[in-house]
Scaffold this motif. Sequence first.
Motif, short mmCIF file in Angstrom:
data_model
loop_
_atom_site.label_atom_id
_atom_site.label_comp_id
_atom_site.label_asym_id
_atom_site.label_seq_id
_atom_site.Cartn_x
_atom_site.Cartn_y
_atom_site.Cartn_z
N ALA A 93 36.48 -12.29 -17.80
CA ALA A 93 36.58 -12.38 -16.35
C ALA A 93 37.49 -11.28 -15.81
O ALA A 93 37.18 -10.65 -14.78
N GLY A 94 38.59 -11.05 -16.47
CA GLY A 94 39.51 -10.00 -16.04
C GLY A 94 38.87 -8.62 -16.05
O GLY A 94 39.06 -7.83 -15.12
N LEU A 95 38.09 -8.34 -17.07
CA LEU A 95 37.38 -7.06 -17.11
C LEU A 95 36.46 -6.91 -15.90
O LEU A 95 36.41 -5.85 -15.27
N TYR A 96 35.76 -7.98 -15.58
CA TYR A 96 34.83 -7.95 -14.44
C TYR A 96 35.60 -7.80 -13.12
O TYR A 96 35.24 -6.97 -12.28
N VAL A 97 36.63 -8.58 -12.94
CA VAL A 97 37.42 -8.56 -11.70
C VAL A 97 38.04 -7.18 -11.48
O VAL A 97 37.93 -6.60 -10.40
N TYR B 97 25.94 -8.67 -16.92
CA TYR B 97 27.22 -8.84 -17.61
C TYR B 97 27.08 -9.86 -18.73
O TYR B 97 27.67 -9.71 -19.80
N GLY B 98 26.28 -10.89 -18.50
CA GLY B 98 26.00 -11.86 -19.55
C GLY B 98 25.34 -11.20 -20.76
O GLY B 98 25.66 -11.52 -21.91
N VAL B 99 24.42 -10.27 -20.52
CA VAL B 99 23.79 -9.52 -21.61
C VAL B 99 24.86 -8.74 -22.37
O VAL B 99 24.91 -8.77 -23.61
N ALA B 100 25.71 -8.03 -21.62
CA ALA B 100 26.77 -7.25 -22.26
C ALA B 100 27.70 -8.14 -23.08
O ALA B 100 28.07 -7.79 -24.21
N CYS B 101 28.07 -9.29 -22.53
CA CYS B 101 28.95 -10.22 -23.26
C CYS B 101 28.27 -10.73 -24.53
O CYS B 101 28.91 -10.83 -25.59
N TYR B 102 26.97 -11.03 -24.44
CA TYR B 102 26.24 -11.49 -25.63
C TYR B 102 26.26 -10.40 -26.71
O TYR B 102 26.54 -10.69 -27.88
N VAL B 103 25.98 -9.17 -26.32
CA VAL B 103 25.94 -8.07 -27.28
C VAL B 103 27.31 -7.86 -27.92
O VAL B 103 27.42 -7.74 -29.15
N VAL B 104 28.36 -7.84 -27.10
CA VAL B 104 29.71 -7.63 -27.63
C VAL B 104 30.11 -8.76 -28.58
O VAL B 104 30.64 -8.52 -29.67
N MET B 105 29.86 -10.01 -28.16
CA MET B 105 30.23 -11.14 -29.02
C MET B 105 29.40 -11.17 -30.31
O MET B 105 29.94 -11.35 -31.40
N PRO C 188 13.54 -18.63 -32.72
CA PRO C 188 13.45 -18.10 -31.36
C PRO C 188 14.07 -19.05 -30.32
O PRO C 188 14.69 -18.58 -29.36
N LEU C 189 13.95 -20.35 -30.53
CA LEU C 189 14.54 -21.30 -29.59
C LEU C 189 16.06 -21.18 -29.58
O LEU C 189 16.68 -21.12 -28.51
N LEU C 190 16.68 -21.14 -30.76
CA LEU C 190 18.14 -21.03 -30.81
C LEU C 190 18.62 -19.69 -30.24
O LEU C 190 19.64 -19.63 -29.56
N PHE C 191 17.87 -18.62 -30.53
CA PHE C 191 18.22 -17.32 -29.95
C PHE C 191 18.15 -17.40 -28.43
O PHE C 191 19.05 -16.94 -27.72
N SER C 192 17.06 -17.97 -27.91
CA SER C 192 16.87 -18.07 -26.46
C SER C 192 17.98 -18.89 -25.81
O SER C 192 18.48 -18.53 -24.73
N LEU C 193 18.37 -19.98 -26.45
CA LEU C 193 19.45 -20.81 -25.91
C LEU C 193 20.77 -20.05 -25.90
O LEU C 193 21.51 -20.08 -24.91
N SER C 194 21.08 -19.36 -26.99
CA SER C 194 22.33 -18.61 -27.07
C SER C 194 22.35 -17.45 -26.07
O SER C 194 23.31 -17.27 -25.31
N PHE C 195 21.28 -16.68 -26.03
CA PHE C 195 21.19 -15.54 -25.14
C PHE C 195 21.21 -16.01 -23.68
O PHE C 195 21.97 -15.50 -22.85
N VAL D 11 23.27 -17.05 -17.98
CA VAL D 11 23.28 -18.00 -16.87
C VAL D 11 24.57 -18.81 -16.79
O VAL D 11 25.03 -19.12 -15.69
N ALA D 12 25.16 -19.14 -17.92
CA ALA D 12 26.33 -20.02 -17.91
C ALA D 12 27.64 -19.29 -18.21
O ALA D 12 28.69 -19.91 -18.30
N PHE D 13 27.57 -17.97 -18.36
CA PHE D 13 28.80 -17.21 -18.59
C PHE D 13 28.88 -16.00 -17.65
O PHE D 13 29.74 -15.95 -16.78
N GLY D 14 27.97 -15.06 -17.78
CA GLY D 14 28.00 -13.87 -16.93
C GLY D 14 27.83 -14.19 -15.46
O GLY D 14 28.56 -13.68 -14.60
N LEU D 15 26.86 -15.02 -15.14
CA LEU D 15 26.60 -15.37 -13.74
C LEU D 15 27.77 -16.10 -13.08
O LEU D 15 28.19 -15.72 -11.98
#
Length: 167
Positions: A77-81, A101-109, A127-134, A139-143
């Motif tokens: 959050a600090g990086l974004y702010v 930003y969520g994509v970037a966070c997923y890639v970094v993590m 594919p289901l577990l990947f889709s849920l994690s990605f 939606v629940a972190f970057g957004l």
Amino acid sequence: MTDIPRKLWISLVVGLIAAVVEMAVVLPIQAKLGASWERVFQSIAAGAVGGKTALAGGLPMALLGVFFHTLISVVAAGLYVFASDRLPVLLRRPVTMGLLYGVACYVVMTFGVIPLSKLHFALPKTPLLFSLSFGTHLVAFGLPIALAARWLLNASPAPAPVSSTAH
């Protein structure tokens, strides 16, 4: 000129919001997969102390996992702010930028933090577990980070600069 203490405070609040929103999505999914909330947070702590230690550590290790999850969320959050000063599009287009930003966070993590931790690295097995994690990262972190940052940065404006015009 930026107001550092104000932005640090906003980063903390935005990070806490993101940490809670992400876990509100993750914990029910993990419960359906058979993992308790305690096991989820022990798994997060395992990145720092190793799997055997964390999984055998009970509530103290789960609380350590809560700490690390929250710390990572506040840093993200600090990086974004703070980036919003140089990239005003982050606040003008919070939905698009939050998802990106969520994509970037997923890639970094996924490809940075986890492989460097004490966890055994593996991509989600289906594919289901990947889709849920990605999707969770988007939606629940970057957004939430982008939306909360825009809301709080616009709700508490920095003091206006003092005019130097003579009367």
